[in-house]
Design an enzyme around this catalytic site. Structure first.
Site, mmCIF file in Angstrom:
data_model
loop_
_atom_site.group_PDB
_atom_site.id
_atom_site.type_symbol
_atom_site.label_atom_id
_atom_site.label_comp_id
_atom_site.label_asym_id
_atom_site.label_seq_id
_atom_site.Cartn_x
_atom_site.Cartn_y
_atom_site.Cartn_z
ATOM 1 N N HIS A 57 53.654 60.830 53.113
ATOM 2 C CA HIS A 57 53.192 59.438 53.247
ATOM 3 C C HIS A 57 54.020 58.636 54.247
ATOM 4 C CE1 HIS A 57 55.954 58.131 49.651
ATOM 5 N NE2 HIS A 57 56.586 57.893 50.778
ATOM 6 N N ASP A 77 55.585 63.767 50.238
ATOM 7 C CA ASP A 77 54.168 64.155 50.253
ATOM 8 C C ASP A 77 53.495 63.759 51.572
ATOM 9 O OD1 ASP A 77 53.991 61.421 50.053
ATOM 10 O OD2 ASP A 77 52.871 61.392 48.161
ATOM 11 N N GLU A 105 49.570 57.095 50.217
ATOM 12 C CA GLU A 105 49.667 58.425 49.612
ATOM 13 C C GLU A 105 48.526 59.326 50.087
ATOM 14 O OE1 GLU A 105 52.380 58.946 48.391
ATOM 15 O OE2 GLU A 105 52.888 57.846 46.567
ATOM 16 N N ASP A 163 56.316 47.632 52.372
ATOM 17 C CA ASP A 163 55.812 47.758 51.002
ATOM 18 C C ASP A 163 56.781 47.175 49.970
ATOM 19 O OD1 ASP A 163 57.746 49.727 51.393
ATOM 20 O OD2 ASP A 163 56.330 51.384 51.298
HETATM 21 P P1 PGA Z 1 63.438 58.539 51.839
HETATM 22 O O1 PGA Z 1 61.960 58.042 51.565
HETATM 23 O O2 PGA Z 1 63.861 57.920 53.137
HETATM 24 O O3 PGA Z 1 64.242 58.018 50.685
HETATM 25 O O4 PGA Z 1 63.394 60.020 51.919
HETATM 26 C C1 PGA Z 1 61.048 58.057 52.601
HETATM 27 C C2 PGA Z 1 59.731 57.514 52.156
HETATM 28 O O5 PGA Z 1 59.302 57.754 51.017
HETATM 29 O O6 PGA Z 1 59.064 56.834 52.965
#
Ligand code: PGA
Length: 279
Positions: A138, A136, A143, A67
Protein backbone atom coordinates in the site's frame (compact mmCIF):
# COMPACT_ATOMS: atom_id res chain seq x y z
CA UNK A 1 9.93 5.80 -12.28
CA UNK A 2 13.41 6.89 -11.24
CA UNK A 3 14.81 3.98 -9.27
CA UNK A 4 17.75 4.79 -7.02
CA UNK A 5 19.60 2.51 -4.66
CA UNK A 6 21.64 3.73 -1.75
CA UNK A 7 24.07 1.78 0.43
CA UNK A 8 21.96 1.80 3.58
CA UNK A 9 19.09 3.42 5.46
CA UNK A 10 21.13 6.48 6.43
CA UNK A 11 22.34 7.32 2.92
CA UNK A 12 18.82 6.71 1.57
CA UNK A 13 17.47 9.14 4.18
CA UNK A 14 20.13 11.74 3.40
CA UNK A 15 19.39 11.61 -0.29
CA UNK A 16 15.64 12.00 0.34
CA UNK A 17 16.18 14.90 2.74
CA UNK A 18 18.45 16.66 0.23
CA UNK A 19 15.66 16.57 -2.37
CA UNK A 20 13.15 18.12 0.07
CA UNK A 21 15.63 20.71 1.37
CA UNK A 22 16.61 21.81 -2.15
CA UNK A 23 12.94 22.12 -3.09
CA UNK A 24 12.21 24.44 -0.14
CA UNK A 25 15.40 26.43 -0.82
CA UNK A 26 14.21 27.16 -4.35
CA UNK A 27 10.49 27.41 -3.60
CA UNK A 28 9.89 28.89 -0.16
CA UNK A 29 6.10 28.38 -0.41
CA UNK A 30 6.39 24.72 -1.42
CA UNK A 31 3.50 22.38 -0.60
CA UNK A 32 4.78 19.11 0.85
CA UNK A 33 2.86 15.86 1.17
CA UNK A 34 4.05 13.97 4.23
CA UNK A 35 4.05 10.35 5.34
CA UNK A 36 4.32 8.59 8.68
CA UNK A 37 5.76 5.15 9.53
CA UNK A 38 9.28 4.16 10.48
CA UNK A 39 10.74 4.61 6.98
CA UNK A 40 10.67 8.44 6.64
CA UNK A 41 11.97 9.11 10.18
CA UNK A 42 15.58 9.26 8.96
CA UNK A 43 14.63 11.64 6.15
CA UNK A 44 12.93 13.92 8.68
CA UNK A 45 15.94 13.83 11.03
CA UNK A 46 18.26 14.76 8.19
CA UNK A 47 15.89 17.47 6.97
CA UNK A 48 15.84 19.13 10.41
CA UNK A 49 19.65 18.99 10.52
CA UNK A 50 20.04 20.43 6.99
CA UNK A 51 17.47 23.17 7.72
CA UNK A 52 19.58 24.28 10.70
CA UNK A 53 23.00 23.86 9.02
CA UNK A 54 21.95 25.73 5.89
CA UNK A 55 19.56 28.14 7.57
CA UNK A 56 16.62 27.21 5.33
CA UNK A 57 13.38 29.05 5.98
CA UNK A 58 10.43 26.66 6.31
CA UNK A 59 7.97 29.32 7.51
CA UNK A 60 6.32 29.65 4.07
CA UNK A 61 5.65 25.99 3.34
CA UNK A 62 2.34 24.15 3.70
CA UNK A 63 2.06 20.45 4.48
CA UNK A 64 -0.61 17.80 4.00
CA UNK A 65 -0.37 14.37 5.59
CA UNK A 66 -1.45 11.25 3.79
CA UNK A 67 -3.55 9.67 6.50
CA UNK A 68 -4.68 9.34 10.10
CA UNK A 69 -6.20 6.53 12.17
CA UNK A 70 -9.94 6.71 12.73
CA UNK A 71 -10.92 6.95 16.38
CA UNK A 72 -7.63 8.31 17.73
CA UNK A 73 -7.65 11.89 19.04
CA UNK A 74 -4.80 14.12 17.84
CA UNK A 75 -3.32 14.02 21.34
CA UNK A 76 -3.03 10.20 21.40
CA UNK A 77 0.65 9.14 21.55
CA UNK A 78 0.22 6.89 18.49
CA UNK A 79 -1.80 9.33 16.39
CA UNK A 80 -0.14 10.58 13.23
CA UNK A 81 -0.66 14.11 14.56
CA UNK A 82 1.65 13.24 17.46
CA UNK A 83 4.08 11.40 15.17
CA UNK A 84 4.46 14.43 12.91
CA UNK A 85 4.77 16.86 15.79
CA UNK A 86 7.54 14.83 17.41
CA UNK A 87 9.41 13.72 14.28
CA UNK A 88 9.21 16.83 12.10
CA UNK A 89 7.02 19.80 13.02
CA UNK A 90 8.78 20.66 16.30
CA UNK A 91 12.22 20.33 14.70
CA UNK A 92 11.35 22.60 11.78
CA UNK A 93 9.30 24.99 13.95
CA UNK A 94 6.19 24.60 11.78
CA UNK A 95 3.02 26.30 13.03
CA UNK A 96 -0.36 24.61 13.26
CA UNK A 97 -1.63 26.85 10.43
CA UNK A 98 0.98 25.46 8.06
CA UNK A 99 0.19 21.80 8.63
CA UNK A 100 -2.89 19.87 7.56
CA UNK A 101 -3.85 16.47 8.89
CA UNK A 102 -7.11 14.60 8.67
CA UNK A 103 -8.88 14.23 12.00
CA UNK A 104 -9.61 10.73 13.25
CA UNK A 105 -12.44 12.05 15.42
CA UNK A 106 -14.66 13.85 12.92
CA UNK A 107 -18.30 12.82 13.09
CA UNK A 108 -18.68 13.50 9.36
CA UNK A 109 -15.66 11.90 7.67
CA UNK A 110 -17.20 12.16 4.19
CA UNK A 111 -17.44 15.96 4.41
CA UNK A 112 -14.02 16.16 6.03
CA UNK A 113 -12.41 14.15 3.23
CA UNK A 114 -14.06 16.35 0.57
CA UNK A 115 -12.83 19.46 2.39
CA UNK A 116 -9.30 18.02 2.59
CA UNK A 117 -9.22 17.57 -1.19
CA UNK A 118 -10.41 21.15 -1.60
CA UNK A 119 -7.74 22.45 0.78
CA UNK A 120 -5.02 20.73 -1.25
CA UNK A 121 -6.32 22.42 -4.40
CA UNK A 122 -6.60 25.80 -2.70
CA UNK A 123 -2.98 25.49 -1.57
CA UNK A 124 -2.04 25.07 -5.24
CA UNK A 125 -1.58 21.29 -5.21
CA UNK A 126 1.20 19.20 -3.69
CA UNK A 127 4.67 19.83 -5.11
CA UNK A 128 6.34 16.77 -3.62
CA UNK A 129 4.60 13.85 -1.96
CA UNK A 130 6.73 11.73 0.38
CA UNK A 131 5.61 8.10 0.64
CA UNK A 132 6.47 4.79 2.27
CA UNK A 133 5.29 1.37 1.15
CA UNK A 134 3.36 -1.04 3.36
CA UNK A 135 4.10 -4.74 3.66
CA UNK A 136 1.01 -5.37 1.50
CA UNK A 137 2.17 -2.90 -1.15
CA UNK A 138 0.00 0.00 0.00
CA UNK A 139 0.74 3.70 -0.29
CA UNK A 140 -0.94 5.88 2.33
CA UNK A 141 -3.66 3.52 3.59
CA UNK A 142 -4.74 2.50 0.10
CA UNK A 143 -4.96 -1.22 0.76
CA UNK A 144 -5.08 -3.98 -1.90
CA UNK A 145 -8.16 -3.55 -4.05
CA UNK A 146 -8.44 0.21 -3.50
CA UNK A 147 -9.47 2.19 -6.56
CA UNK A 148 -6.44 3.53 -8.42
CA UNK A 149 -8.57 6.63 -9.07
CA UNK A 150 -9.65 6.87 -5.42
CA UNK A 151 -9.94 10.13 -3.49
CA UNK A 152 -9.53 10.89 0.21
CA UNK A 153 -11.88 8.63 2.18
CA UNK A 154 -12.52 6.48 5.24
CA UNK A 155 -11.14 2.96 4.71
CA UNK A 156 -10.89 -0.35 6.55
CA UNK A 157 -7.33 -1.55 7.15
CA UNK A 158 -5.96 -4.87 5.89
CA UNK A 159 -5.35 -7.49 8.61
CA UNK A 160 -1.62 -7.39 7.64
CA UNK A 161 -1.50 -3.63 8.23
CA UNK A 162 -3.27 -4.05 11.57
CA UNK A 163 -0.79 -6.79 12.51
CA UNK A 164 2.17 -4.60 11.37
CA UNK A 165 0.88 -1.77 13.57
CA UNK A 166 0.41 -3.91 16.68
CA UNK A 167 3.98 -3.15 17.72
CA UNK A 168 3.01 0.45 18.46
CA UNK A 169 0.11 -0.33 20.83
CA UNK A 170 -0.02 -1.93 24.27
CA UNK A 171 -2.96 -4.18 23.48
CA UNK A 172 -4.03 -5.81 20.23
CA UNK A 173 -7.59 -4.50 20.75
CA UNK A 174 -6.28 -0.92 20.75
CA UNK A 175 -4.90 -1.09 17.20
CA UNK A 176 -7.13 1.01 14.93
CA UNK A 177 -9.00 -0.94 12.27
CA UNK A 178 -9.99 2.02 10.08
CA UNK A 179 -8.30 5.15 8.81
CA UNK A 180 -8.85 8.27 6.76
CA UNK A 181 -6.52 8.41 3.82
CA UNK A 182 -5.75 10.23 0.61
CA UNK A 183 -6.68 8.06 -2.37
CA UNK A 184 -4.31 6.86 -5.07
CA UNK A 185 -5.95 9.41 -7.40
CA UNK A 186 -5.15 12.20 -4.92
CA UNK A 187 -1.54 11.06 -4.64
CA UNK A 188 -1.04 10.80 -8.41
CA UNK A 189 -1.98 14.49 -8.75
CA UNK A 190 1.11 15.58 -6.79
CA UNK A 191 3.66 17.23 -9.13
CA UNK A 192 6.32 14.80 -7.96
CA UNK A 193 6.47 11.79 -5.65
CA UNK A 194 9.28 10.38 -3.53
CA UNK A 195 8.81 6.86 -2.18
CA UNK A 196 11.27 5.21 0.20
CA UNK A 197 11.85 1.65 1.38
CA UNK A 198 14.49 -0.05 3.49
CA UNK A 199 15.16 -3.60 4.66
CA UNK A 200 14.66 -7.01 3.06
CA UNK A 201 11.11 -7.33 4.42
CA UNK A 202 10.17 -4.78 1.72
CA UNK A 203 12.12 -6.37 -1.16
CA UNK A 204 9.20 -8.38 -2.56
CA UNK A 205 6.66 -5.50 -2.65
CA UNK A 206 9.38 -3.09 -3.83
CA UNK A 207 10.01 -5.31 -6.87
CA UNK A 208 6.26 -5.64 -7.47
CA UNK A 209 5.84 -1.88 -7.32
CA UNK A 210 8.62 -1.21 -9.82
CA UNK A 211 8.60 -4.23 -12.11
CA UNK A 212 5.21 -5.86 -11.60
CA UNK A 213 1.99 -4.95 -13.38
CA UNK A 214 0.07 -1.82 -12.39
CA UNK A 215 -2.55 -3.33 -10.14
CA UNK A 216 -4.86 -2.30 -7.33
CA UNK A 217 -3.50 -5.35 -5.48
CA UNK A 218 -0.25 -3.40 -4.98
CA UNK A 219 -1.43 0.19 -4.90
CA UNK A 220 2.15 1.53 -4.91
CA UNK A 221 2.44 0.14 -8.47
CA UNK A 222 0.17 3.02 -9.57
CA UNK A 223 3.27 5.21 -9.26
CA UNK A 224 4.35 3.69 -12.59
CA UNK A 225 1.66 5.97 -14.05
CA UNK A 226 3.08 9.07 -12.39
CA UNK A 227 5.26 11.27 -14.64
CA UNK A 228 7.83 11.93 -11.89
CA UNK A 229 8.06 9.30 -9.18
CA UNK A 230 11.43 8.82 -7.49
CA UNK A 231 11.91 5.50 -5.69
CA UNK A 232 14.87 5.43 -3.31
CA UNK A 233 15.74 2.34 -1.29
CA UNK A 234 18.62 0.72 0.48
CA UNK A 235 20.35 -2.33 -1.02
CA UNK A 236 18.28 -4.82 0.95
CA UNK A 237 14.93 -3.53 -0.32
CA UNK A 238 16.34 -3.45 -3.89
CA UNK A 239 17.60 -7.03 -3.75
CA UNK A 240 14.76 -8.55 -5.84
CA UNK A 241 14.85 -6.02 -8.70
CA UNK A 242 15.60 -7.79 -11.99
CA UNK A 243 16.83 -4.65 -13.77
CA UNK A 244 18.88 -3.29 -10.89
CA UNK A 245 22.05 -2.80 -12.99
CA UNK A 246 20.13 -0.78 -15.54
CA UNK A 247 18.57 1.52 -12.90
CA UNK A 248 22.00 2.18 -11.46
CA UNK A 249 23.31 2.91 -14.93
CA UNK A 250 20.52 5.47 -15.49
CA UNK A 251 21.13 7.06 -12.09
CA UNK A 252 24.79 7.53 -13.02
CA UNK A 253 24.00 8.86 -16.49
CA UNK A 254 21.56 11.44 -15.08
CA UNK A 255 23.73 12.39 -12.10
CA UNK A 256 24.11 15.97 -13.39
CA UNK A 257 20.34 16.46 -13.81
CA UNK A 258 18.04 18.01 -11.18
CA UNK A 259 16.21 15.44 -9.04
CA UNK A 260 12.86 17.26 -9.41
CA UNK A 261 11.14 18.34 -12.63
CA UNK A 262 11.13 21.97 -13.74
CA UNK A 263 7.33 22.09 -13.63
CA UNK A 264 7.49 21.99 -9.80
CA UNK A 265 9.27 25.36 -9.87
CA UNK A 266 7.65 27.04 -12.86
CA UNK A 267 3.87 27.47 -12.53
CA UNK A 268 3.63 28.60 -16.14
CA UNK A 269 5.27 25.39 -17.35
CA UNK A 270 3.03 23.38 -15.05
CA UNK A 271 -0.04 25.03 -16.56
CA UNK A 272 1.17 24.33 -20.09
CA UNK A 273 1.84 20.73 -19.14
CA UNK A 274 -1.73 20.29 -17.89
CA UNK A 275 -3.61 22.22 -20.55
CA UNK A 276 -5.55 20.37 -23.22
CA UNK A 277 -4.83 21.14 -26.86
CA UNK A 278 -7.46 23.52 -28.19
CA UNK A 279 -7.44 22.44 -31.80
P1 PGA B 1 6.86 1.57 7.63
O1 PGA B 1 5.39 1.69 7.06
O2 PGA B 1 7.61 2.76 7.12
O3 PGA B 1 6.69 1.63 9.13
O4 PGA B 1 7.42 0.29 7.14
C1 PGA B 1 5.22 2.01 5.73
C2 PGA B 1 3.77 2.11 5.39
O5 PGA B 1 2.94 1.33 5.89
O6 PGA B 1 3.40 2.98 4.57
Amino acid sequence: MFVKVERDYETMSQRGARIVADLVKQKSDAVLGLATGSTPVGLYENLIRIAKDENIDFSGITTFNLDEYEGLPASHPESYHTFMQVNLFDGLGLSEQQTNLLSGMDIDPVAQCADFEMMIRRAGGIDLQILGIGGDGHIAFCEPGSSLAGRTSLVALHPKTIADNTRFFDKKEDVPRKALTMGVGTILEARSCLILAAGDAKSEVWAQMIEGPVTSQVTASALQLHPWAIAISDRDAAAKLKNLDFYQHIDGELADQPELPLWVFQPELDQRRNSMPTA
